[in-house]
Design a protein around this motif. Sequence first.
Motif, PDB file in Angstrom:
ATOM      1  N   TRP A 131       0.831  -1.200   0.000  1.00 35.61           N
ATOM      2  CA  TRP A 131       0.000   0.000   0.000  1.00 35.61           C
ATOM      3  C   TRP A 131       0.864   1.248   0.000  1.00 35.61           C
ATOM      4  O   TRP A 131       1.946   1.259   0.592  1.00 35.61           O
ATOM      5  CB  TRP A 131      -0.880   0.018   1.242  1.00 35.61           C
ATOM      6  N   LEU A 132       0.377   2.307  -0.631  1.00 39.52           N
ATOM      7  CA  LEU A 132       1.008   3.617  -0.523  1.00 39.52           C
ATOM      8  C   LEU A 132      -0.076   4.653  -0.298  1.00 39.52           C
ATOM      9  O   LEU A 132      -1.197   4.518  -0.797  1.00 39.52           O
ATOM     10  CB  LEU A 132       1.870   3.954  -1.732  1.00 39.52           C
ATOM     11  N   VAL A 133       0.254   5.673   0.487  1.00 43.04           N
ATOM     12  CA  VAL A 133      -0.728   6.701   0.819  1.00 43.04           C
ATOM     13  C   VAL A 133      -0.659   7.803  -0.231  1.00 43.04           C
ATOM     14  O   VAL A 133       0.419   8.313  -0.542  1.00 43.04           O
ATOM     15  CB  VAL A 133      -0.501   7.270   2.237  1.00 43.04           C
ATOM     16  N   VAL A 151      -4.406   0.414  -8.528  1.00 40.32           N
ATOM     17  CA  VAL A 151      -3.071  -0.159  -8.345  1.00 40.32           C
ATOM     18  C   VAL A 151      -2.054   0.711  -9.080  1.00 40.32           C
ATOM     19  O   VAL A 151      -2.276   1.126 -10.223  1.00 40.32           O
ATOM     20  CB  VAL A 151      -3.016  -1.621  -8.860  1.00 40.32           C
ATOM     21  N   LEU A 152      -0.948   0.980  -8.422  1.00 38.84           N
ATOM     22  CA  LEU A 152       0.107   1.823  -8.979  1.00 38.84           C
ATOM     23  C   LEU A 152       0.666   1.248 -10.275  1.00 38.84           C
ATOM     24  O   LEU A 152       1.025   0.068 -10.336  1.00 38.84           O
ATOM     25  CB  LEU A 152       1.244   1.955  -7.959  1.00 38.84           C
ATOM     26  N   THR A 153       0.732   2.094 -11.299  1.00 38.37           N
ATOM     27  CA  THR A 153       1.428   1.708 -12.529  1.00 38.37           C
ATOM     28  C   THR A 153       2.689   2.534 -12.727  1.00 38.37           C
ATOM     29  O   THR A 153       3.633   2.068 -13.351  1.00 38.37           O
ATOM     30  CB  THR A 153       0.524   1.843 -13.774  1.00 38.37           C
ATOM     31  N   ARG A 154       2.708   3.769 -12.191  1.00 42.26           N
ATOM     32  CA  ARG A 154       3.891   4.634 -12.281  1.00 42.26           C
ATOM     33  C   ARG A 154       3.949   5.535 -11.060  1.00 42.26           C
ATOM     34  O   ARG A 154       2.914   5.916 -10.512  1.00 42.26           O
ATOM     35  CB  ARG A 154       3.840   5.549 -13.521  1.00 42.26           C
ATOM     36  N   GLY A 178       4.643   9.808   1.080  1.00 38.60           N
ATOM     37  CA  GLY A 178       5.823   9.336   1.787  1.00 38.60           C
ATOM     38  C   GLY A 178       5.541   8.319   2.869  1.00 38.60           C
ATOM     39  O   GLY A 178       6.337   8.134   3.788  1.00 38.60           O
ATOM     40  N   ILE A 179       4.401   7.636   2.770  1.00 36.97           N
ATOM     41  CA  ILE A 179       4.057   6.551   3.685  1.00 36.97           C
ATOM     42  C   ILE A 179       3.614   5.362   2.835  1.00 36.97           C
ATOM     43  O   ILE A 179       2.733   5.496   1.990  1.00 36.97           O
ATOM     44  CB  ILE A 179       2.911   6.938   4.647  1.00 36.97           C
ATOM     45  N   LEU A 234       1.114  -2.237  -5.710  1.00 42.75           N
ATOM     46  CA  LEU A 234       0.842  -1.259  -4.650  1.00 42.75           C
ATOM     47  C   LEU A 234      -0.531  -0.642  -4.862  1.00 42.75           C
ATOM     48  O   LEU A 234      -0.825  -0.118  -5.936  1.00 42.75           O
ATOM     49  CB  LEU A 234       1.892  -0.153  -4.669  1.00 42.75           C
ATOM     50  N   ARG A 235      -1.357  -0.701  -3.837  1.00 39.88           N
ATOM     51  CA  ARG A 235      -2.690  -0.119  -3.899  1.00 39.88           C
ATOM     52  C   ARG A 235      -2.705   1.193  -3.121  1.00 39.88           C
ATOM     53  O   ARG A 235      -1.953   1.377  -2.168  1.00 39.88           O
ATOM     54  CB  ARG A 235      -3.725  -1.085  -3.335  1.00 39.88           C
ATOM     55  N   ALA A 236      -3.595   2.077  -3.520  1.00 37.97           N
ATOM     56  CA  ALA A 236      -3.677   3.397  -2.904  1.00 37.97           C
ATOM     57  C   ALA A 236      -4.536   3.362  -1.647  1.00 37.97           C
ATOM     58  O   ALA A 236      -5.621   2.783  -1.627  1.00 37.97           O
ATOM     59  CB  ALA A 236      -4.254   4.403  -3.889  1.00 37.97           C
ATOM     60  N   CYS A 237      -4.026   4.018  -0.622  1.00 36.30           N
ATOM     61  CA  CYS A 237      -4.774   4.351   0.588  1.00 36.30           C
ATOM     62  C   CYS A 237      -4.853   5.879   0.567  1.00 36.30           C
ATOM     63  O   CYS A 237      -3.817   6.548   0.507  1.00 36.30           O
ATOM     64  CB  CYS A 237      -4.024   3.855   1.825  1.00 36.30           C
ATOM     65  N   TRP A 238      -6.040   6.430   0.570  1.00 34.76           N
ATOM     66  CA  TRP A 238      -6.227   7.865   0.353  1.00 34.76           C
ATOM     67  C   TRP A 238      -6.169   8.664   1.654  1.00 34.76           C
ATOM     68  O   TRP A 238      -6.641   8.204   2.696  1.00 34.76           O
ATOM     69  CB  TRP A 238      -7.547   8.107  -0.357  1.00 34.76           C
TER      70      TRP A 238
END
Length: 163
Positions: free
Chosen positions: A44-46, A67-70, A86-87, A128-132
């Motif tokens: 996960w990335l915020v 899901v993150l592509t770039r 940055g988390i 990596l999936r987004a956490c908003w």
Amino acid sequence: GNAERIASTTRNAIVRDGFCLLNCDITFDPSILVDVAALESGNWLVVDGDEPLGHEEMKVILDENGVLTRISKLLDPSMSAGEYIGICRFDAAGADTLMASARRLVNAGSTNLYYEDAMDAAAADLALRACWTERRAWTEIDDEDDYQRALRVAAELDNPSTR
């Protein structure tokens, strides 16, 4: 860059089961980290999808499933879903993938890169999936103006009646 730090990390008791990575130059609402810790397994990335993007922000492009592509500061703001704050959190497989990607970059002579470059290079494998942020307060501190904003954010977070 800090990709060398990730590349030199060995799989030990600290990262064996995965890890949460926080940049040291951020001030943020602690509920964001609580949410990251509570997420299901995976990587996960915020992401802040609310603020306008410029050239200095670490922008992300996500696929239709979030899901993150770039990830890069060089991405076109109009094509980006938001700013990575940055988390991030990696499970064991994700940690191995990130460290291997960083090692490949460093071994190829790219020693001035950041860990986000390793994330970008391995995006397809990391999933990596987004956490908003969902409009919760945060800021990155790069200069005096950012520092002053961080002081205001910290004061706001310390005084719940101002939220």
